[in-house]
Write a protein that holds these residues in place. Structure first.
Motif, PDB file in Angstrom:
ATOM      1  N   PHE A   1       0.863  -1.180   0.000  1.00 18.77           N
ATOM      2  CA  PHE A   1       0.000   0.000   0.000  1.00 18.77           C
ATOM      3  C   PHE A   1       0.896   1.226   0.000  1.00 18.77           C
ATOM      4  CE2 PHE A   1      -2.723   3.140   2.327  1.00 18.77           C
ATOM      5  CZ  PHE A   1      -3.712   3.248   1.362  1.00 18.77           C
ATOM      6  N   THR A   2       1.227   1.710  -1.193  1.00 18.31           N
ATOM      7  CA  THR A   2       2.170   2.814  -1.346  1.00 18.31           C
ATOM      8  C   THR A   2       1.440   4.154  -1.489  1.00 18.31           C
ATOM      9  OG1 THR A   2       2.173   2.633  -3.758  1.00 18.31           O
ATOM     10  CG2 THR A   2       3.797   1.272  -2.545  1.00 18.31           C
ATOM     11  N   ALA A   3       2.202   5.209  -1.301  1.00 14.41           N
ATOM     12  CA  ALA A   3       1.650   6.555  -1.517  1.00 14.41           C
ATOM     13  C   ALA A   3       1.181   6.696  -2.962  1.00 14.41           C
ATOM     14  CB  ALA A   3       2.694   7.616  -1.182  1.00 14.41           C
ATOM     15  N   GLU A   4       1.910   6.095  -3.898  1.00 18.80           N
ATOM     16  CA  GLU A   4       1.533   6.162  -5.308  1.00 18.80           C
ATOM     17  C   GLU A   4       0.190   5.482  -5.565  1.00 18.80           C
ATOM     18  OE1 GLU A   4       5.726   7.008  -4.858  1.00 18.80           O
ATOM     19  OE2 GLU A   4       4.564   5.300  -4.166  1.00 18.80           O
ATOM     20  N   LYS A   5      -0.022   4.316  -4.951  1.00 21.26           N
ATOM     21  CA  LYS A   5      -1.299   3.613  -5.122  1.00 21.26           C
ATOM     22  C   LYS A   5      -2.447   4.386  -4.489  1.00 21.26           C
ATOM     23  CE  LYS A   5       0.575  -1.039  -5.580  1.00 21.26           C
ATOM     24  NZ  LYS A   5       0.704  -2.369  -4.981  1.00 21.26           N
ATOM     25  N   PHE A   6      -2.189   4.983  -3.343  1.00 24.54           N
ATOM     26  CA  PHE A   6      -3.237   5.762  -2.690  1.00 24.54           C
ATOM     27  C   PHE A   6      -3.542   7.021  -3.496  1.00 24.54           C
ATOM     28  CE2 PHE A   6      -5.070   8.390   0.798  1.00 24.54           C
ATOM     29  CZ  PHE A   6      -6.154   7.559   1.069  1.00 24.54           C
ATOM     30  N   ALA A   7      -2.514   7.669  -4.033  1.00 24.96           N
ATOM     31  CA  ALA A   7      -2.730   8.848  -4.883  1.00 24.96           C
ATOM     32  C   ALA A   7      -3.564   8.473  -6.104  1.00 24.96           C
ATOM     33  CB  ALA A   7      -1.392   9.451  -5.306  1.00 24.96           C
ATOM     34  N   ASP A   8      -3.291   7.311  -6.676  1.00 28.38           N
ATOM     35  CA  ASP A   8      -4.062   6.835  -7.826  1.00 28.38           C
ATOM     36  C   ASP A   8      -5.527   6.626  -7.446  1.00 28.38           C
ATOM     37  OD1 ASP A   8      -4.132   6.025 -10.585  1.00 28.38           O
ATOM     38  OD2 ASP A   8      -4.350   3.960  -9.882  1.00 28.38           O
ATOM     39  N   ALA A   9      -5.775   6.071  -6.284  1.00 29.78           N
ATOM     40  CA  ALA A   9      -7.155   5.875  -5.814  1.00 29.78           C
ATOM     41  C   ALA A   9      -7.838   7.223  -5.585  1.00 29.78           C
ATOM     42  CB  ALA A   9      -7.165   5.045  -4.536  1.00 29.78           C
ATOM     43  N   LEU A  10      -7.130   8.167  -4.978  1.00 28.27           N
ATOM     44  CA  LEU A  10      -7.689   9.500  -4.770  1.00 28.27           C
ATOM     45  C   LEU A  10      -8.030  10.167  -6.103  1.00 28.27           C
ATOM     46  CD1 LEU A  10      -5.377  10.901  -1.948  1.00 28.27           C
ATOM     47  CD2 LEU A  10      -7.755  10.136  -1.722  1.00 28.27           C
ATOM     48  N   PHE A  11      -7.144  10.016  -7.074  1.00 34.11           N
ATOM     49  CA  PHE A  11      -7.366  10.616  -8.386  1.00 34.11           C
ATOM     50  C   PHE A  11      -8.568   9.963  -9.084  1.00 34.11           C
ATOM     51  CE2 PHE A  11      -6.295  11.298 -12.931  1.00 34.11           C
ATOM     52  CZ  PHE A  11      -6.366  12.676 -12.917  1.00 34.11           C
ATOM     53  N   SER A  12      -8.707   8.656  -8.944  1.00 33.21           N
ATOM     54  CA  SER A  12      -9.874   7.968  -9.516  1.00 33.21           C
ATOM     55  C   SER A  12     -11.172   8.479  -8.900  1.00 33.21           C
ATOM     56  CB  SER A  12      -9.766   6.453  -9.304  1.00 33.21           C
ATOM     57  OG  SER A  12      -8.690   5.943 -10.041  1.00 33.21           O
ATOM     58  N   LEU A  13     -11.159   8.693  -7.592  1.00 24.74           N
ATOM     59  CA  LEU A  13     -12.335   9.255  -6.925  1.00 24.74           C
ATOM     60  C   LEU A  13     -12.629  10.664  -7.439  1.00 24.74           C
ATOM     61  CD1 LEU A  13     -11.669   8.035  -3.284  1.00 24.74           C
ATOM     62  CD2 LEU A  13     -13.509   7.268  -4.810  1.00 24.74           C
ATOM     63  N   MET A  14     -11.581  11.426  -7.689  1.00 20.12           N
ATOM     64  CA  MET A  14     -11.746  12.768  -8.211  1.00 20.12           C
ATOM     65  C   MET A  14     -12.368  12.735  -9.611  1.00 20.12           C
ATOM     66  SD  MET A  14      -8.854  15.672  -8.920  1.00 20.12           S
ATOM     67  CE  MET A  14      -8.616  15.459 -10.670  1.00 20.12           C
ATOM     68  N   LEU A  15     -11.874  11.864 -10.477  1.00 24.28           N
ATOM     69  CA  LEU A  15     -12.431  11.755 -11.825  1.00 24.28           C
ATOM     70  C   LEU A  15     -13.887  11.307 -11.789  1.00 24.28           C
ATOM     71  CD1 LEU A  15      -9.439  10.207 -13.804  1.00 24.28           C
ATOM     72  CD2 LEU A  15     -10.256  12.574 -13.845  1.00 24.28           C
ATOM     73  N   SER A  16     -14.202  10.404 -10.890  1.00 24.30           N
ATOM     74  CA  SER A  16     -15.580   9.957 -10.727  1.00 24.30           C
ATOM     75  C   SER A  16     -16.472  11.112 -10.269  1.00 24.30           C
ATOM     76  CB  SER A  16     -15.630   8.806  -9.718  1.00 24.30           C
ATOM     77  OG  SER A  16     -16.942   8.399  -9.491  1.00 24.30           O
ATOM     78  N   ALA A  17     -15.978  11.913  -9.347  1.00 19.15           N
ATOM     79  CA  ALA A  17     -16.734  13.074  -8.874  1.00 19.15           C
ATOM     80  C   ALA A  17     -16.945  14.084 -10.001  1.00 19.15           C
ATOM     81  CB  ALA A  17     -16.015  13.732  -7.694  1.00 19.15           C
ATOM     82  N   LEU A  18     -15.931  14.238 -10.863  1.00 17.62           N
ATOM     83  CA  LEU A  18     -16.077  15.132 -12.009  1.00 17.62           C
ATOM     84  C   LEU A  18     -17.219  14.682 -12.914  1.00 17.62           C
ATOM     85  CD1 LEU A  18     -12.458  15.965 -13.198  1.00 17.62           C
ATOM     86  CD2 LEU A  18     -14.226  17.577 -12.516  1.00 17.62           C
ATOM     87  N   GLN A  19     -17.273  13.391 -13.182  1.00 14.29           N
ATOM     88  CA  GLN A  19     -18.337  12.861 -14.042  1.00 14.29           C
ATOM     89  C   GLN A  19     -19.717  13.077 -13.433  1.00 14.29           C
ATOM     90  OE1 GLN A  19     -18.169  11.760 -17.191  1.00 14.29           O
ATOM     91  NE2 GLN A  19     -16.040  12.373 -17.109  1.00 14.29           N
ATOM     92  N   ARG A  20     -19.805  12.962 -12.127  1.00 13.87           N
ATOM     93  CA  ARG A  20     -21.089  13.144 -11.428  1.00 13.87           C
ATOM     94  C   ARG A  20     -21.370  14.611 -11.116  1.00 13.87           C
ATOM     95  NH1 ARG A  20     -18.650   9.544  -8.188  1.00 13.87           N
ATOM     96  NH2 ARG A  20     -18.826  10.940  -6.408  1.00 13.87           N
ATOM     97  N   GLN A  21     -20.381  15.474 -11.357  1.00 14.07           N
ATOM     98  CA  GLN A  21     -20.450  16.894 -11.002  1.00 14.07           C
ATOM     99  C   GLN A  21     -20.775  17.062  -9.524  1.00 14.07           C
ATOM    100  OE1 GLN A  21     -22.767  19.232 -13.736  1.00 14.07           O
ATOM    101  NE2 GLN A  21     -21.674  18.455 -15.498  1.00 14.07           N
ATOM    102  N   GLU A  22     -20.036  16.328  -8.720  1.00 13.51           N
ATOM    103  CA  GLU A  22     -20.174  16.365  -7.262  1.00 13.51           C
ATOM    104  C   GLU A  22     -18.889  16.944  -6.687  1.00 13.51           C
ATOM    105  OE1 GLU A  22     -20.091  12.926  -4.059  1.00 13.51           O
ATOM    106  OE2 GLU A  22     -21.876  12.842  -5.332  1.00 13.51           O
TER     107      GLU A  22
END
Length: 185
Positions: A149-170
């Motif tokens: 569980f690296t900082a890089e993997k967690f950053a990737d998960a955070l970024f995925s959540l961000m992209l998902s929020a963008l699509q939902r406009q949340e």
């Protein structure tokens, strides 16, 4: 008609203004040339094709939305950084309605690789920034990351959540911030 444009940056700034006023579908070489007060040929002096222009505009908008603030405090800890990113996402959606959902449609099928390459560069930059913040955040407990569980993997998960929020406009970062608190502190 003025046939001299002072810079690529001026063309991109005018293109962003055109997009803001009329939407993504209004942005093409003729409309950009007209908005700049130059000939279509003048645009081609700076951009070899519509694809190159569109790619540069997309990159320019992403860079405007996620430019580094003058107040570096946004990058001292991951919670502040996430809150800043969600604020910037909301800013981007208000300033450029439909941009996040529609910009990939601006590329012709044969030009998609260049569009993907540009987006990948921007996304890599954002991911690198998230990793840097994670690594310097002194509030994160020392054993939060390991080989699996690296900082890089967690950053990737955070970024995925961000992209998902963008699509939902949340644009409420509270759920993501709670995930960060429960995972890292």
């Amino acid at each position: 008609m003025n046939t001299i444009v002072t810079s690529k940056e001026e063309i991109l700034k005018t293109s962003r203004e055109l997009m803001q006023q009329q939407g993504w579908s209004a942005v093409h070489i003729r409309s950009v040339a007209a908005a700049c007060g130059v000939s279509v040929g003048s645009i081609y002096n700076y951009f070899s094709s519509k694809t190159e222009l569109v790619g540069a505009i997309v990159e320019s908008v992403w860079c405007e939305i996620f430019h580094r603030p003058e107040d570096e405090a946004a990058f001292q800890d991951i919670q502040t950084c996430i809150a800043w990113m969600y604020e910037r996402m909301e800013y981007g959606c208000k300033r450029y309605p439909g941009f996040f959902a529609l910009h990939s449609l601006g590329f012709m099928p044969e030009d998609k690789p260049d569009g993907r390459r540009r987006m990948q560069q921007i996304w890599e930059h954002i991911l690198d920034g998230l990793c840097a913040v994670l690594k310097r955040d002194t509030n994160i407990r020392p054993d939060a990351f390991d080989e699996q569980f690296t900082a890089e993997k967690f950053a990737d998960a955070l970024f995925s959540l961000m992209l998902s929020a963008l699509q939902r406009q949340e644009y409420d970062p509270s759920v993501v911030l709670e995930i960060v608190r429960r995972t890292l502190y």
